[in-house]
Design a protein around this motif. Sequence first.
Motif, PDB file in Angstrom:
ATOM      1  N   UNK A  21       0.824  -0.866  -0.025  1.00  0.00           N
ATOM      2  CA  UNK A  21      -0.213   0.202   0.070  1.00  0.00           C
ATOM      3  C   UNK A  21       0.755   1.005  -0.209  1.00  0.00           C
ATOM      4  N   UNK A  22       2.288   1.483   0.510  1.00  0.00           N
ATOM      5  CA  UNK A  22       2.785   2.052   1.079  1.00  0.00           C
ATOM      6  C   UNK A  22       3.627   2.273  -0.729  1.00  0.00           C
ATOM      7  N   UNK A  23       3.795   1.836  -1.107  1.00  0.00           N
ATOM      8  CA  UNK A  23       4.456   1.649  -2.382  1.00  0.00           C
ATOM      9  C   UNK A  23       3.452   2.248  -3.275  1.00  0.00           C
ATOM     10  N   UNK A  24       2.259   1.954  -3.423  1.00  0.00           N
ATOM     11  CA  UNK A  24       1.274   1.848  -4.113  1.00  0.00           C
ATOM     12  C   UNK A  24       1.448   3.284  -3.979  1.00  0.00           C
ATOM     13  N   UNK A  25       0.893   4.063  -2.807  1.00  0.00           N
ATOM     14  CA  UNK A  25       0.875   5.558  -2.540  1.00  0.00           C
ATOM     15  C   UNK A  25       1.466   6.136  -3.155  1.00  0.00           C
ATOM     16  N   UNK A  26       3.098   5.994  -3.340  1.00  0.00           N
ATOM     17  CA  UNK A  26       4.388   6.367  -3.943  1.00  0.00           C
ATOM     18  C   UNK A  26       3.979   6.760  -5.145  1.00  0.00           C
ATOM     19  N   UNK A  27       4.429   5.388  -5.593  1.00  0.00           N
ATOM     20  CA  UNK A  27       3.908   5.265  -7.247  1.00  0.00           C
ATOM     21  C   UNK A  27       3.218   6.775  -8.059  1.00  0.00           C
ATOM     22  N   UNK A  83       7.916  -3.081  -7.333  1.00  0.00           N
ATOM     23  CA  UNK A  83       6.064  -3.339  -7.578  1.00  0.00           C
ATOM     24  C   UNK A  83       6.518  -4.555  -7.653  1.00  0.00           C
ATOM     25  N   UNK A  84       6.962  -5.519  -9.388  1.00  0.00           N
ATOM     26  CA  UNK A  84       7.366  -6.418  -9.183  1.00  0.00           C
ATOM     27  C   UNK A  84       7.831  -8.234  -8.082  1.00  0.00           C
ATOM     28  N   UNK A  85       8.645  -7.457  -7.467  1.00  0.00           N
ATOM     29  CA  UNK A  85       9.395  -7.677  -6.713  1.00  0.00           C
ATOM     30  C   UNK A  85       8.281  -7.864  -5.518  1.00  0.00           C
ATOM     31  N   UNK A  86       7.741  -6.798  -5.400  1.00  0.00           N
ATOM     32  CA  UNK A  86       6.806  -6.593  -4.102  1.00  0.00           C
ATOM     33  C   UNK A  86       5.892  -7.899  -4.377  1.00  0.00           C
ATOM     34  N   UNK A  87       5.007  -8.043  -5.559  1.00  0.00           N
ATOM     35  CA  UNK A  87       4.103  -9.190  -6.105  1.00  0.00           C
ATOM     36  C   UNK A  87       4.444 -10.160  -5.864  1.00  0.00           C
ATOM     37  N   UNK A  88       6.216 -10.534  -6.084  1.00  0.00           N
ATOM     38  CA  UNK A  88       6.598 -11.641  -6.092  1.00  0.00           C
ATOM     39  C   UNK A  88       6.516 -12.187  -4.449  1.00  0.00           C
ATOM     40  N   UNK A  89       6.375 -11.465  -3.912  1.00  0.00           N
ATOM     41  CA  UNK A  89       6.835 -11.559  -2.759  1.00  0.00           C
ATOM     42  C   UNK A  89       5.471 -11.956  -1.213  1.00  0.00           C
ATOM     43  N   UNK A  90       4.366 -11.657  -2.487  1.00  0.00           N
ATOM     44  CA  UNK A  90       3.339 -11.616  -1.789  1.00  0.00           C
ATOM     45  C   UNK A  90       2.779 -13.032  -2.360  1.00  0.00           C
ATOM     46  N   UNK A  91       2.867 -12.687  -3.654  1.00  0.00           N
ATOM     47  CA  UNK A  91       2.357 -14.148  -3.978  1.00  0.00           C
ATOM     48  C   UNK A  91       3.177 -16.393  -2.907  1.00  0.00           C
ATOM     49  N   UNK A 145      -2.233  -5.175  -9.511  1.00  0.00           N
ATOM     50  CA  UNK A 145      -1.434  -6.257 -11.197  1.00  0.00           C
ATOM     51  C   UNK A 145      -2.437  -5.057 -12.174  1.00  0.00           C
ATOM     52  N   UNK A 146      -2.775  -4.317 -12.392  1.00  0.00           N
ATOM     53  CA  UNK A 146      -3.372  -3.847 -13.918  1.00  0.00           C
ATOM     54  C   UNK A 146      -1.849  -2.774 -13.699  1.00  0.00           C
ATOM     55  N   UNK A 147      -1.482  -1.633 -12.118  1.00  0.00           N
ATOM     56  CA  UNK A 147      -0.852  -0.672 -12.425  1.00  0.00           C
ATOM     57  C   UNK A 147       0.465  -1.043 -13.160  1.00  0.00           C
ATOM     58  N   UNK A 148       0.931  -2.410 -12.538  1.00  0.00           N
ATOM     59  CA  UNK A 148       2.413  -3.438 -12.663  1.00  0.00           C
ATOM     60  C   UNK A 148       1.889  -3.496 -14.732  1.00  0.00           C
ATOM     61  N   UNK A 149       0.708  -4.054 -15.046  1.00  0.00           N
ATOM     62  CA  UNK A 149       0.661  -3.839 -16.606  1.00  0.00           C
ATOM     63  C   UNK A 149       0.715  -2.380 -17.023  1.00  0.00           C
TER      64      UNK A 149
END
Length: 69
Positions: free
Chosen positions: A9-15, A30-38, A49-53
């Motif tokens: 959430x912090x990264x999303x807000x920063x972006x 963002x890619x790293x954070x998505x991988x960590x969550x998965x 995911x939409x933001x990553x795309x």
Amino acid sequence: MTTLTEDMNRLHDRILDTDEDRRYLFRPKLTEMIERMEDAGERVPAGIRDLHEELTADAIEAQFDNMPV
């Protein structure tokens, strides 16, 4: 809320607080954070995911903007 979710959430807000023409620079993080969550078995929100795309498309476009003609 887990620590990973809070970090995301912090990264999303920063972006979103960054100028649109420079947001793609956050794509690796963002890619790293998505991988960590998965890897932790957490659900990655569709909006993330939409933001990553979007950032991926912007990063590709930025490569072409810098190509000599």
